[in-house]
Design a protein around this motif. Structure first.
Motif, PDB file in Angstrom:
ATOM      1  N   MET A 189      38.217  40.473  44.290  1.00 38.75           N
ATOM      2  CA  MET A 189      37.304  40.709  45.401  1.00 38.75           C
ATOM      3  C   MET A 189      35.883  40.354  45.011  1.00 38.75           C
ATOM      4  N   LEU A 190      35.052  39.982  46.012  1.00 43.68           N
ATOM      5  CA  LEU A 190      33.674  39.637  45.754  1.00 43.68           C
ATOM      6  C   LEU A 190      32.880  40.890  45.425  1.00 43.68           C
ATOM      7  N   ASN A 191      31.722  40.704  44.762  1.00 44.43           N
ATOM      8  CA  ASN A 191      30.885  41.836  44.408  1.00 44.43           C
ATOM      9  C   ASN A 191      30.418  42.590  45.651  1.00 44.43           C
ATOM     10  N   ASN A 192      30.214  43.878  45.504  1.00 45.23           N
ATOM     11  CA  ASN A 192      29.700  44.700  46.591  1.00 45.23           C
ATOM     12  C   ASN A 192      28.310  44.216  46.977  1.00 45.23           C
ATOM     13  N   PRO A 193      28.085  43.823  48.232  1.00 43.98           N
ATOM     14  CA  PRO A 193      26.792  43.267  48.614  1.00 43.98           C
ATOM     15  C   PRO A 193      25.660  44.266  48.504  1.00 43.98           C
ATOM     16  N   ILE A 242      50.036  24.265  49.041  1.00 45.79           N
ATOM     17  CA  ILE A 242      50.053  25.726  48.900  1.00 45.79           C
ATOM     18  C   ILE A 242      50.751  26.108  47.602  1.00 45.79           C
ATOM     19  N   TYR A 243      50.070  26.911  46.787  1.00 42.74           N
ATOM     20  CA  TYR A 243      50.638  27.436  45.548  1.00 42.74           C
ATOM     21  C   TYR A 243      50.702  28.959  45.658  1.00 42.74           C
ATOM     22  N   ASP A 244      51.895  29.517  45.593  1.00 44.73           N
ATOM     23  CA  ASP A 244      52.067  30.961  45.601  1.00 44.73           C
ATOM     24  C   ASP A 244      52.433  31.384  44.179  1.00 44.73           C
ATOM     25  N   LEU A 245      51.408  31.644  43.361  1.00 43.66           N
ATOM     26  CA  LEU A 245      51.587  31.908  41.943  1.00 43.66           C
ATOM     27  C   LEU A 245      51.563  33.410  41.664  1.00 43.66           C
ATOM     28  N   PRO A 246      52.005  33.833  40.477  1.00 47.48           N
ATOM     29  CA  PRO A 246      52.016  35.261  40.166  1.00 47.48           C
ATOM     30  C   PRO A 246      50.641  35.920  40.257  1.00 47.48           C
ATOM     31  N   ASP A 247      49.575  35.180  39.901  1.00 51.27           N
ATOM     32  CA  ASP A 247      48.243  35.797  39.884  1.00 51.27           C
ATOM     33  C   ASP A 247      47.404  35.481  41.119  1.00 51.27           C
ATOM     34  N   ALA A 248      47.809  34.501  41.918  1.00 50.98           N
ATOM     35  CA  ALA A 248      46.984  34.131  43.069  1.00 50.98           C
ATOM     36  C   ALA A 248      47.756  33.228  44.033  1.00 50.98           C
ATOM     37  N   LYS A 249      47.335  33.266  45.280  1.00 50.09           N
ATOM     38  CA  LYS A 249      47.801  32.283  46.252  1.00 50.09           C
ATOM     39  C   LYS A 249      46.669  31.285  46.450  1.00 50.09           C
ATOM     40  N   ILE A 250      46.979  30.003  46.273  1.00 48.22           N
ATOM     41  CA  ILE A 250      45.958  28.958  46.338  1.00 48.22           C
ATOM     42  C   ILE A 250      46.354  27.951  47.414  1.00 48.22           C
ATOM     43  N   THR A 251      45.428  27.696  48.316  1.00 49.97           N
ATOM     44  CA  THR A 251      45.662  26.737  49.395  1.00 49.97           C
ATOM     45  C   THR A 251      44.608  25.644  49.332  1.00 49.97           C
ATOM     46  N   VAL A 252      45.056  24.404  49.296  1.00 48.26           N
ATOM     47  CA  VAL A 252      44.152  23.257  49.237  1.00 48.26           C
ATOM     48  C   VAL A 252      44.245  22.491  50.555  1.00 48.26           C
ATOM     49  N   GLU A 289      41.116  27.395  48.652  1.00 50.82           N
ATOM     50  CA  GLU A 289      41.038  28.822  48.987  1.00 50.82           C
ATOM     51  C   GLU A 289      41.894  29.588  47.975  1.00 50.82           C
ATOM     52  N   ILE A 290      41.255  30.510  47.236  1.00 51.32           N
ATOM     53  CA  ILE A 290      41.958  31.273  46.207  1.00 51.32           C
ATOM     54  C   ILE A 290      41.932  32.753  46.573  1.00 51.32           C
ATOM     55  N   ASP A 291      43.116  33.313  46.723  1.00 48.06           N
ATOM     56  CA  ASP A 291      43.267  34.737  47.005  1.00 48.06           C
ATOM     57  C   ASP A 291      43.932  35.374  45.788  1.00 48.06           C
ATOM     58  N   LYS A 292      43.117  35.978  44.929  1.00 46.79           N
ATOM     59  CA  LYS A 292      43.627  36.528  43.681  1.00 46.79           C
ATOM     60  C   LYS A 292      44.483  37.763  43.910  1.00 46.79           C
ATOM     61  N   LYS A 293      45.613  37.822  43.199  1.00 46.95           N
ATOM     62  CA  LYS A 293      46.480  38.990  43.240  1.00 46.95           C
ATOM     63  C   LYS A 293      46.223  39.907  42.046  1.00 46.95           C
ATOM     64  N   ILE A 294      45.660  39.326  40.989  1.00 43.92           N
ATOM     65  CA  ILE A 294      45.367  40.067  39.757  1.00 43.92           C
ATOM     66  C   ILE A 294      43.897  39.859  39.426  1.00 43.92           C
ATOM     67  N   ASP A 295      43.175  40.962  39.173  1.00 45.44           N
ATOM     68  CA  ASP A 295      41.745  40.852  38.891  1.00 45.44           C
ATOM     69  C   ASP A 295      41.464  40.149  37.566  1.00 45.44           C
ATOM     70  N   LYS A 296      42.255  40.462  36.542  1.00 43.87           N
ATOM     71  CA  LYS A 296      41.994  39.912  35.215  1.00 43.87           C
ATOM     72  C   LYS A 296      42.601  38.517  35.087  1.00 43.87           C
ATOM     73  N   THR A 297      41.926  37.568  35.664  1.00 47.34           N
ATOM     74  CA  THR A 297      42.326  36.165  35.567  1.00 47.34           C
ATOM     75  C   THR A 297      41.074  35.311  35.610  1.00 47.34           C
ATOM     76  N   LEU A 298      41.117  34.148  34.962  1.00 44.89           N
ATOM     77  CA  LEU A 298      39.945  33.276  34.921  1.00 44.89           C
ATOM     78  C   LEU A 298      39.710  32.557  36.244  1.00 44.89           C
ATOM     79  N   ARG A 299      40.652  32.659  37.165  1.00 44.80           N
ATOM     80  CA  ARG A 299      40.468  31.958  38.429  1.00 44.80           C
ATOM     81  C   ARG A 299      39.331  32.579  39.229  1.00 44.80           C
ATOM     82  N   ARG A 300      38.588  31.713  39.895  1.00 49.21           N
ATOM     83  CA  ARG A 300      37.579  32.203  40.824  1.00 49.21           C
ATOM     84  C   ARG A 300      38.280  32.722  42.068  1.00 49.21           C
ATOM     85  N   ASN A 301      37.591  33.532  42.826  1.00 50.52           N
ATOM     86  CA  ASN A 301      38.138  34.062  44.056  1.00 50.52           C
ATOM     87  C   ASN A 301      37.315  33.544  45.226  1.00 50.52           C
TER      88      ASN A 301
END
Length: 338
Positions: A1-5, A92-102, A187-199
């Protein structure tokens, strides 16, 4: 998730930073109580390995010698199409740590793996500039300025680095490449917070502007904006999110060979890795039927027997029969002779 504004935090540590000290103040490497860096500017944690300095020759490197760099968080997928022609259907990539749509624009489509060479060029030059800054710190400069996000690119140098023969047709193709890269969104929708992928929503390149053209209409220079997520991944003071590709990556003409080189670097690294054909198909983003993809991968690996990748050996093995027949791909880092 993005930082609290409501919190006064930077979305990226590099946001608003124009100098090395400002970058430190945006990170955990800066002690806000004392107003000093937690690590001395001459601390070994800032040092660049001297063999690396010698290899890249930071002060006198020609464009031909710059190591090819790629974004770590996207090297296990393809944020582009594998063919030479643009693709218009989403990947579309539905991976263990994130869903990624290009996705790409309706007019130009998704960028191709050949278009992506420009992104690698951009990351490579930015990494070189940061290495030069770290070298200045080692030499005693207190607060050097960070690289600008607006990159001025000489097309002759670009074509040399990308191993492209300069010509009128290539300048027309360059405009199309930039249009596709600009319109490609990840578009990256992270499923796990501890990953190097951007969200969130990311672009392969930012804005660009044709800065200079010859009388014949060829592009001689253009300005390219480095996206914030790529810029931050390179200039961050700890754990830059880039990996080095093989020296001859740009000489690879097959899209499948480029794909295998990228995924070998990310998955095998300095060791080895095994992929099932199903896993590799999932990470390729290919819109071909599995049967056709399997045939193409086998053909691509067969060609590597006589013209192997520079750093990795890749083999496949088929086991079982009939419907139980399985294909596995083994990737291993080649050991240099002693």
């Amino acid at each position: 998730m993005l930082n609290n504004p409501t919190k006064k935090e930077h979305l990226y540590p590099s946001d608003g930073a124009e100098t090395w000290m400002q970058l430190l103040k945006n990170t955990a490497l800066f002690d806000r109580r004392t107003g000093k860096p937690l690590l001395s500017q001459r601390n070994r944690n800032f040092r660049v390995d001297h063999s690396a300095l010698k290899q890249s020759d930071l002060l006198h490197t020609s464009v031909m010698d710059i190591p090819h760099k790629d974004e770590h968080g996207l090297m296990d997928i393809n944020p582009f199409g594998l063919g030479k022609k643009p693709r218009f259907t989403p990947i579309i990539y539905d991976l263990p740590d994130a869903k990624i749509t290009v996705t790409g624009s309706s007019e130009y489509g998704i960028a191709t793996i050949y278009d992506y060479d420009i992104v690698i060029y951009m990351i490579s030059h930015l990494t070189r500039q940061m290495n030069e800054i770290k070298y200045k710190i080692i030499e005693g400069e207190q607060n050097p300025r960070l690289p600008q996000r607006m990159m001025h690119i000489n097309v002759t140098d670009l074509f040399r680095q990308l191993k492209i023969v300069d010509g009128g047709k290539q300048h027309t193709l360059l405009k199309s490449k930039l249009q596709r890269l600009k319109g490609t969104v990840i578009e990256i929708d992270k499923k796990i917070d501890k990953t190097l992928r951007r969200n969130g929503s990311l672009s392969l390149i930012g804005d660009y502007q044709i800065d200079s053209e010859t009388k014949s209409g060829n592009i001689s220079e253009f300005i390219l904006e480095v996206p914030r997520w790529i810029y931050d991944g390179v200039v961050r003071t700890a754990d830059p999110t880039v990996l080095t590709l093989c020296d001859d990556y740009m000489l690879l003409k097959s899209g499948y060979h480029k794909f295998l080189a990228r995924i070998a670097r990310k998955s095998a690294g300095e060791n080895s890795w095994n992929w099932s054909i199903e896993q590799l198909y999932e990470r390729s983003g290919s819109n071909q039927p599995m049967k056709r993809f399997k045939s193409d991968i086998k053909e691509a690996i067969d060609k590597l027997k006589t013209d192997p990748l520079p750093d990795y050996d890749i083999h496949y093995q088929e086991t079982g029969t009939g419907r139980r027949k399985a294909l596995s791909i083994h990737i291993e880092k080649r050991t240099l002779p002693t």
